[in-house]
Scaffold this motif. Structure first.
Motif, mmCIF file in Angstrom:
data_model
loop_
_atom_site.group_PDB
_atom_site.id
_atom_site.type_symbol
_atom_site.label_atom_id
_atom_site.label_comp_id
_atom_site.label_asym_id
_atom_site.label_seq_id
_atom_site.Cartn_x
_atom_site.Cartn_y
_atom_site.Cartn_z
ATOM 1 N N GLU A 58 0.722 -1.191 0.073
ATOM 2 C CA GLU A 58 0.009 -0.047 -0.016
ATOM 3 C C GLU A 58 0.870 1.318 0.093
ATOM 4 O O GLU A 58 0.419 2.300 -0.263
ATOM 5 C CB GLU A 58 -1.103 -0.083 1.146
ATOM 6 N N ARG A 59 2.101 1.142 0.414
ATOM 7 C CA ARG A 59 2.985 2.483 0.485
ATOM 8 C C ARG A 59 3.074 2.894 -0.968
ATOM 9 O O ARG A 59 3.520 4.170 -0.930
ATOM 10 C CB ARG A 59 4.141 2.088 1.188
ATOM 11 N N ILE A 60 2.814 2.278 -2.062
ATOM 12 C CA ILE A 60 3.123 2.653 -3.405
ATOM 13 C C ILE A 60 2.137 3.669 -3.579
ATOM 14 O O ILE A 60 2.156 4.345 -4.524
ATOM 15 C CB ILE A 60 3.048 1.607 -4.354
ATOM 16 N N LEU A 61 0.716 3.756 -2.787
ATOM 17 C CA LEU A 61 -0.129 4.733 -3.137
ATOM 18 C C LEU A 61 -0.125 5.974 -2.594
ATOM 19 O O LEU A 61 -0.737 6.745 -2.991
ATOM 20 C CB LEU A 61 -1.520 3.957 -2.572
ATOM 21 N N GLU A 62 1.003 6.165 -1.617
ATOM 22 C CA GLU A 62 1.199 7.459 -1.071
ATOM 23 C C GLU A 62 1.308 8.662 -1.855
ATOM 24 O O GLU A 62 0.689 9.741 -1.429
ATOM 25 C CB GLU A 62 2.336 7.251 0.066
ATOM 26 N N PRO A 63 2.275 8.827 -2.880
ATOM 27 C CA PRO A 63 2.284 9.689 -3.579
ATOM 28 C C PRO A 63 0.884 10.371 -4.122
ATOM 29 O O PRO A 63 0.828 11.362 -4.471
ATOM 30 C CB PRO A 63 3.528 9.271 -4.576
ATOM 31 N N LEU A 64 0.000 9.232 -4.748
ATOM 32 C CA LEU A 64 -1.011 9.546 -5.280
ATOM 33 C C LEU A 64 -2.110 10.341 -4.367
ATOM 34 O O LEU A 64 -2.942 11.159 -4.848
ATOM 35 C CB LEU A 64 -1.818 8.226 -6.036
ATOM 36 N N SER A 328 12.155 -4.813 9.224
ATOM 37 C CA SER A 328 11.357 -5.476 8.134
ATOM 38 C C SER A 328 10.824 -4.662 7.114
ATOM 39 O O SER A 328 10.799 -5.062 5.858
ATOM 40 C CB SER A 328 10.035 -6.105 8.914
ATOM 41 N N LEU A 329 10.418 -3.298 7.647
ATOM 42 C CA LEU A 329 9.982 -2.400 6.525
ATOM 43 C C LEU A 329 11.275 -2.120 5.441
ATOM 44 O O LEU A 329 11.070 -1.963 4.472
ATOM 45 C CB LEU A 329 9.509 -1.117 7.058
ATOM 46 N N MET A 330 12.205 -2.112 6.031
ATOM 47 C CA MET A 330 13.527 -1.707 5.279
ATOM 48 C C MET A 330 13.712 -2.884 4.096
ATOM 49 O O MET A 330 14.183 -2.675 3.304
ATOM 50 C CB MET A 330 14.872 -1.484 6.221
ATOM 51 N N MET A 331 13.649 -4.156 4.718
ATOM 52 C CA MET A 331 13.915 -5.282 3.838
ATOM 53 C C MET A 331 12.883 -5.316 2.906
ATOM 54 O O MET A 331 12.992 -5.656 1.444
ATOM 55 C CB MET A 331 14.035 -6.473 4.657
ATOM 56 N N LYS A 332 11.660 -5.012 3.157
ATOM 57 C CA LYS A 332 10.366 -4.853 2.189
ATOM 58 C C LYS A 332 10.527 -3.716 1.105
ATOM 59 O O LYS A 332 10.079 -4.041 0.072
ATOM 60 C CB LYS A 332 9.016 -4.775 2.871
ATOM 61 N N ASP A 333 11.225 -2.735 1.498
ATOM 62 C CA ASP A 333 11.456 -1.707 0.607
ATOM 63 C C ASP A 333 12.408 -2.206 -0.550
ATOM 64 O O ASP A 333 12.358 -1.937 -1.509
ATOM 65 C CB ASP A 333 12.043 -0.470 1.352
ATOM 66 N N SER A 334 13.448 -2.993 0.031
ATOM 67 C CA SER A 334 14.323 -3.609 -0.733
ATOM 68 C C SER A 334 13.532 -4.586 -2.019
ATOM 69 O O SER A 334 14.055 -4.535 -3.045
ATOM 70 C CB SER A 334 15.540 -4.356 -0.154
#
Length: 354
Positions: A58-64, A328-334
């Motif tokens: 869902e983080r990909i939606l933040e800029p929108l 975990s968030l750092m690794m998910k970002d990768s």
């Protein structure tokens, strides 16, 4: 392929295709270097849908959501993960997108990176398998747990992979005793790896992560030349001796036509859990400099952290047990960058590996 834009009666700002194009051009999605394709977006009334062809959360939606006009809509995310070209186009794509995780030498944490990337891709909405290709020292049963559970063989002589923490896993470690040593010559090991790859009855996968044995020898060459690979991830530490071997690995994959999707600098630093002080035990920015020099995307700089290590030792990886932990968030970002880079690479001209 994706939903078409529908005119909105309640928002004049998004009532035409040209206006939508202009607004999308103002938004930059995480890890996506291009303008958002219009056919990724469907707007209907107050609702908006972003459909992406790779794993994402869902983080990909933040800029929108943060855009002054597009943010007026209620955004949701859909994934239709594309099957991408591989290094052996004549072979059928029955294993999803195959991503090999490799290192020029041992001791850089390649297997732990493989496990965490596989789990992270699963949490980004993908159906993921992981193959333990380190036939001499399979470690995935320890890191993912269930070591005492042996692989089953069906009537068609296919191995049924285990499901651990939501991902599918196949390893020789689930076939042999943990104390048994694999004493094989190169051709025997290569044949065993190919059999493990082909004779595992994988379900439908979006991504198959392959934890390669360290080095650039016979097993690595055989896998790269005979099996379908979509992209490769190189793991290194910032240490000078590891960097030289990482560059050898990059050279090997390029020579056999396998795209380098990215590099992860593991054990980038140690951070004290008590005072927060960071200590660059293995050097500073070595992996980042190699990535820049070789024109390879830097997917992340992961720390040397006891919480990551203890979780893998216990068969309870941090990403699976605490998905919202900062590590975990750092690794998910990768993993999100890896998925986006893999797709973007497939859109480049034939013959290019970057």
């Amino acid at each position: 392929m994706f939903g078409r834009f529908k005119k909105s009666k309640s928002h004049g700002t998004a009532s035409s295709q040209p206006q939508l194009s202009q607004m999308l051009a103002q938004v930059k999605l995480p890890h996506w270097s291009r303008t958002i394709p219009e056919n990724w977006v469907t707007i209907d009334g107050q609702n908006a849908l972003l459909t992406v062809p790779f794993a994402a959360d869902e983080r990909i939606l933040e800029p929108l959501k943060q855009h002054s006009e597009l943010g007026q809509f209620k955004w949701t995310l859909k994934r239709i993960i594309a099957k991408l070209p591989n290094s052996q186009p004549e072979l059928p794509m029955t294993f999803g997108n195959v991503i090999v995780v490799s290192s020029g030498k041992g001791g850089v944490g390649k297997s732990s990176v493989s496990v965490q990337l596989a789990l992270a891709l699963h949490q980004l909405g993908a159906n993921v398998g992981i193959l333990d290709a380190d036939v001499y020292g399979p470690s995935l049963p320890t890191m993912l747990g269930g070591q005492e559970e042996k692989l089953e063989i069906n009537a068609q002589q296919k191995m049924i992979p285990h499901q651990r923490h939501g991902i599918w896993v196949s390893s020789l470690g689930y076939l042999t005793d943990t104390k048994d040593a694999a004493i094989w010559r190169g051709p025997m090991a290569s044949a065993a790896l190919q059999q493990l790859f082909r004779d595992t009855k994988w379900p439908r996968l979006d991504y198959l992560i392959v934890d390669m044995p360290p080095g650039t020898g016979d097993i690595q060459l055989t896998f790269a030349q005979k099996l379908p690979i979509t992209g490769a991830v190189i793991v290194t530490t910032p240490q000078t001796v590891a960097l030289a071997d990482a560059e050898k690995g990059i050279t090997m994959f390029r020579k056999v036509g396998v795209p380098i999707t990215g590099l992860i600098e593991n054990m980038s630093y140690y951070q004290c859990s008590q005072c927060g002080h960071r200590d660059a035990i293995f050097g500073t920015e070595g992996g980042a400099k190699v990535a820049q020099r070789e024109q390879v995307p830097l997917l992340g700089q992961w720390p040397l952290d006891a919480r990551i290590r203890s979780g893998l030792d216990e068969g309870k990886p941090l990403v699976a047990e605490q998905p919202e932990h900062e590590l975990s968030l750092m690794m998910k970002d990768s993993a999100a960058q890896l998925a986006a880079e893999l797709y973007q690479q497939a859109q480049t001209k034939p013959g290019r590996t970057q």
